[in-house]
Design an enzyme around this catalytic site. Structure first.
Site, PDB file in Angstrom:
ATOM      1  N   ASP A  21       0.858  -1.184   0.000  1.00  0.00           N
ATOM      2  CA  ASP A  21       0.000   0.000   0.000  1.00  0.00           C
ATOM      3  C   ASP A  21       0.901   1.242   0.000  1.00  0.00           C
ATOM      4  O   ASP A  21       1.895   1.289   0.715  1.00  0.00           O
ATOM      5  CB  ASP A  21      -0.875  -0.029   1.261  1.00  0.00           C
ATOM      6  CG  ASP A  21      -1.757   1.209   1.380  1.00  0.00           C
ATOM      7  OD1 ASP A  21      -2.007   1.863   0.347  1.00  0.00           O
ATOM      8  OD2 ASP A  21      -2.194   1.499   2.509  1.00  0.00           O
ATOM      9  N   ASN A  23      -0.580   4.600   0.046  1.00  0.00           N
ATOM     10  CA  ASN A  23      -1.254   5.821   0.529  1.00  0.00           C
ATOM     11  C   ASN A  23      -2.013   5.646   1.841  1.00  0.00           C
ATOM     12  O   ASN A  23      -2.845   6.481   2.203  1.00  0.00           O
ATOM     13  CB  ASN A  23      -2.183   6.372  -0.558  1.00  0.00           C
ATOM     14  CG  ASN A  23      -3.293   5.380  -0.887  1.00  0.00           C
ATOM     15  OD1 ASN A  23      -3.277   4.247  -0.406  1.00  0.00           O
ATOM     16  ND2 ASN A  23      -4.248   5.795  -1.688  1.00  0.00           N
ATOM     17  N   ASP A  25      -4.392   3.664   2.808  1.00  0.00           N
ATOM     18  CA  ASP A  25      -5.808   3.260   2.889  1.00  0.00           C
ATOM     19  C   ASP A  25      -5.959   1.770   3.192  1.00  0.00           C
ATOM     20  O   ASP A  25      -7.073   1.240   3.216  1.00  0.00           O
ATOM     21  CB  ASP A  25      -6.571   3.646   1.614  1.00  0.00           C
ATOM     22  CG  ASP A  25      -6.111   2.873   0.387  1.00  0.00           C
ATOM     23  OD1 ASP A  25      -5.122   2.096   0.487  1.00  0.00           O
ATOM     24  OD2 ASP A  25      -6.724   3.028  -0.686  1.00  0.00           O
ATOM     25  N   ASP A  29      -1.587  -1.142  -3.965  1.00  0.00           N
ATOM     26  CA  ASP A  29      -1.896  -0.353  -5.164  1.00  0.00           C
ATOM     27  C   ASP A  29      -0.708  -0.341  -6.128  1.00  0.00           C
ATOM     28  O   ASP A  29       0.364  -0.891  -5.825  1.00  0.00           O
ATOM     29  CB  ASP A  29      -2.301   1.074  -4.763  1.00  0.00           C
ATOM     30  CG  ASP A  29      -1.357   1.674  -3.728  1.00  0.00           C
ATOM     31  OD1 ASP A  29      -0.128   1.586  -3.942  1.00  0.00           O
ATOM     32  OD2 ASP A  29      -1.835   2.193  -2.692  1.00  0.00           O
ATOM     33  N   ASP A  98      -3.524 -10.281 -16.032  1.00  0.00           N
ATOM     34  CA  ASP A  98      -4.609 -11.232 -15.891  1.00  0.00           C
ATOM     35  C   ASP A  98      -5.700 -10.860 -16.893  1.00  0.00           C
ATOM     36  O   ASP A  98      -5.988  -9.677 -17.078  1.00  0.00           O
ATOM     37  CB  ASP A  98      -5.176 -11.155 -14.465  1.00  0.00           C
ATOM     38  CG  ASP A  98      -5.507 -12.514 -13.905  1.00  0.00           C
ATOM     39  OD1 ASP A  98      -6.288 -13.234 -14.546  1.00  0.00           O
ATOM     40  OD2 ASP A  98      -4.996 -12.861 -12.820  1.00  0.00           O
ATOM     41  N   ASP A 199      -7.783 -16.228 -17.032  1.00  0.00           N
ATOM     42  CA  ASP A 199      -8.622 -16.757 -15.960  1.00  0.00           C
ATOM     43  C   ASP A 199      -9.642 -17.770 -16.496  1.00  0.00           C
ATOM     44  O   ASP A 199     -10.348 -17.490 -17.470  1.00  0.00           O
ATOM     45  CB  ASP A 199      -9.360 -15.575 -15.310  1.00  0.00           C
ATOM     46  CG  ASP A 199     -10.031 -15.934 -14.019  1.00  0.00           C
ATOM     47  OD1 ASP A 199      -9.327 -16.231 -13.052  1.00  0.00           O
ATOM     48  OD2 ASP A 199     -11.284 -15.921 -13.975  1.00  0.00           O
ATOM     49  N   HIS A 328      -3.036 -17.065  -5.481  1.00  0.00           N
ATOM     50  CA  HIS A 328      -3.999 -16.334  -4.650  1.00  0.00           C
ATOM     51  C   HIS A 328      -5.253 -17.149  -4.327  1.00  0.00           C
ATOM     52  O   HIS A 328      -6.112 -16.669  -3.602  1.00  0.00           O
ATOM     53  CB  HIS A 328      -4.388 -15.039  -5.366  1.00  0.00           C
ATOM     54  CG  HIS A 328      -5.113 -15.307  -6.650  1.00  0.00           C
ATOM     55  ND1 HIS A 328      -4.487 -15.883  -7.745  1.00  0.00           N
ATOM     56  CD2 HIS A 328      -6.399 -15.149  -7.011  1.00  0.00           C
ATOM     57  CE1 HIS A 328      -5.372 -16.045  -8.707  1.00  0.00           C
ATOM     58  NE2 HIS A 328      -6.541 -15.602  -8.298  1.00  0.00           N
ATOM     59  N   ASP A 329      -5.373 -18.349  -4.888  1.00  0.00           N
ATOM     60  CA  ASP A 329      -6.543 -19.200  -4.633  1.00  0.00           C
ATOM     61  C   ASP A 329      -6.205 -20.393  -3.739  1.00  0.00           C
ATOM     62  O   ASP A 329      -7.074 -21.236  -3.493  1.00  0.00           O
ATOM     63  CB  ASP A 329      -7.088 -19.775  -5.953  1.00  0.00           C
ATOM     64  CG  ASP A 329      -7.704 -18.723  -6.855  1.00  0.00           C
ATOM     65  OD1 ASP A 329      -8.164 -17.691  -6.344  1.00  0.00           O
ATOM     66  OD2 ASP A 329      -7.715 -18.948  -8.082  1.00  0.00           O
TER      67      ASP A 329
END
Ligand code: ISL
Ligand code: CA
Length: 554
Positions: A21, A23, A25, A29, A98, A199, A328-329
């Protein structure tokens, strides 16, 4: 056959939401990624697969795209993307994007139009059917639990969604849809990206007649019955002819339900479709006999070896493998096949890396895997964000197949969120991922497992991966050698050889914390040690807990 650049590559996968990250939040990003590109270069990987960064309402964290030619507001702007791409290229890193085109978001303007009336020009961009006997058109289930059909009030018909109801499936049988997708791909390639990870591309051609399938434990037929449909290869060849063949790309199909025979088409070395595919058989090797993925895993090493070896031998000289443990899965491989115990965690992470990286194919390293990151100790269902594990838990829970306590246990082993907790950069607050509150909690073990510490320590998992990656670039036998499995039935040892002319590698992996008896074959008795996870050579005839050694001769 001439070697392709991606046959010697090692790919680093970034899940942007959880990488860095910039910024405060709490959400990773693009500027965050740009600031970490040197790290990826330092590891030695040469290509980045970026999970989706397109505009998305985030029902499935970016895998539901509402504009294919814009950037997700939380991740930054197109200017941020261009900056990242430029810096990556200047560091010699390629960027593979992706491509999520089995479905779009229901908030994509195509779908907004499509659902508005039966005669809208976009109607046939998606898959609409009349209901049957007061219910859905057939018994197909969504990958995320429940029916794959959603009734839409406006026109009184159902649309198909193999994933969430906010991910309507695109109608690839419509040539206009194919034109739209191919033009969009070309637009990105013109920008200079280096390939696509596609995907669930194996699901784009639906079975003729939409027949009912065999019902599984959740009460529906598996979405996988849509895999490798009647026009699958025809559409991919068209894509290849019209788009891919004009560039020098790495393309990898995520092909749920792919068989070895099918992969020979998808990933044929003749270049008619894709460079390679992600197959899932080895991911299923530890599935529960009834509940499948969403239950505690059962290690079965002979089965895992049989699968990986069949793919190694089956594709040799015909098509190209991709090699992965994590993405990521998937739950983290150290927690899945290695050991979280402090004394064994790093040994097992290095052993697993060796086992995979000495095979033939293109290895993928998922962010944090190079540190030996582990699953998260979830204590409540409420902590889970992942739409897939939640959906499946609810489906099983409602059917009385899983209590809440079992659900939490299942999440610890299986939830996709185990891979999605923030990257562990250092031992400071929120692991250096954010100065704010991260969207998913940081694993408390970041005080021990983090990049800053491992980069400083020569015997770390990070440096071990670095070495493995460098070896692939140096040694032809790793890229091209013939693979042979030894000891197929051994419950704890995974041993294989790679041979190319006079050169040979013997790869030995102990998948257990027990000592194992093992005599090195005569051909390798005087061989040198190429890489190993213990500092000193193993005592003769024995392997220590989680030990791995690669011997090299010739
Ligand atoms: O890995 C899986 C089954 O073993 C599933 O988690 C996964 O959903 C399936 O393989 C498809 O994955 C891809 O498409 C999904 C998205 O949620 C996943 O993140 C993506 O990798 C829908 O776009
Ligand atoms: Ca941010």
């Amino acid at each position: 056959m001439e070697e392709k650049w991606w046959q010697r590559s090692v790919v680093y996968q970034i899940y942007p939401r959880s990488f860095q990250d910039s910024n405060g939040d709490g959400i990773g990003d693009l500027p965050g990624i740009t600031s970490r590109l040197e790290y990826i270069r330092e590891l030695g990987t040469d290509t980045i697969w970026l999970s989706p960064v397109y505009r998305s309402p985030n029902d499935d964290n970016g895998y539901d795209i509402s504009d294919y030619q814009d950037i997700m507001a939380e991740f930054g702007t197109m200017a941020d993307f261009d900056k990242m791409l430029e810096k990556a290229h200047s560091l010699g890193l390629k960027i593979v994007m992706d491509l999520v085109v089995n479905h779009s978001s229901d908030e994509h303007r195509w779908f907004v139009e499509s659902r508005s009336s039966k005669d809208n020009p976009y109607r046939d961009y998606y898959i609409w059917r009349e209901g049957k006997n007061g219910g859905a058109p057939n018994n197909w289930g969504s990958c995320f639990g429940g029916s794959a059909w959603q009734y839409d009030e406006k026109t009184g018909m159902y649309y198909l969604h193999l994933f969430s109801k906010k991910q309507p499936d695109l109608n690839w049988d419509n040539p206009v849809v194919r034109d739209e997708v191919f033009n969009m791909m070309d637009w990105w390639l013109q920008k200079g990206i280096d390939g696509f990870r596609m995907d669930v591309i194996s699901l784009i051609s639906k079975p003729d007649g939409f027949p009912d399938g065999e019902v599984g434990p959740g009460g529906y037929a598996s979405f996988q019955l849509c895999a490798n449909g009647p026009h699958e290869h025809e559409y991919l060849r068209e894509m290849n002819r019209r788009v891919l063949s004009k560039y020098d790309l790495l393309t990898v199909g995520e092909t749920a339900g792919v068989t070895l025979e099918e992969a020979k088409s998808y990933a044929n070395l003749d270049g008619s479709e894709l460079s390679m595919v992600f197959q899932f058989e080895h991911m299923d090797a530890d599935f529960h006999p009834v509940l499948g993925r969403y239950a505690e895993q059962h290690k079965n090493l002979p089965r895992l070896k049989e699968i990986l070896s069949r793919w190694q031998n089956g594709l040799e000289g015909i098509a190209w493998n991709s090699l992965y443990w994590d993405n990521h899965d998937q739950p983290r491989v150290v927690s899945r096949y290695g050991s979280e115990k402090p004394e064994y965690r790093e040994l097992s992470a290095k052993m697993l890396a060796t086992c995979l990286h000495m095979m033939q194919g293109t290895p993928y390293v998922y962010q944090g895997e190079e540190l030996g990151m582990t699953n998260y100790p979830w204590t409540s269902i409420d902590e889970i964000n992942d739409i897939e594990s939640l959906g499946n838990y609810r489906a099983f829970h409602e059917k009385g197949l899983m209590t809440e306590a079992e659900g939490i246990e299942m999440m610890r082993h299986r939830s996709r969120d185990n891979a999605r907790t923030p990257m562990q950069w250092d031992d400071g607050p929120e692991a250096g991922f954010t100065t704010g509150t991260p969207w998913l909690p940081v694993n408390p073990n970041h005080t021990v497992i983090n990049a800053a510490e491992q980069r400083k320590r020569p015997d770390s998992v990070f440096h071990y991966y670095q070495k493995l990656i460098a070896l692939r670039r140096e040694l032809d036998v790793i890229v091209h050698g013939h693979y042979e499995l030894l000891e197929p039935k051994h419950p704890d040892l995974f041993i294989y050889t790679r041979t190319l002319g006079d050169e040979g590698l013997l790869v030995i992996c102990n998948f257990s914390e027990c000592e194992q008896a093992y005599e090195i074959p005569a051909a390798y008795r005087d061989a040198e040690i190429l890489i190993a996870n213990y500092p000193d050579p193993a005592p003769a005839g024995k392997l220590r807990p989680w030990e791995t050694v690669v011997y090299r001769r010739g």
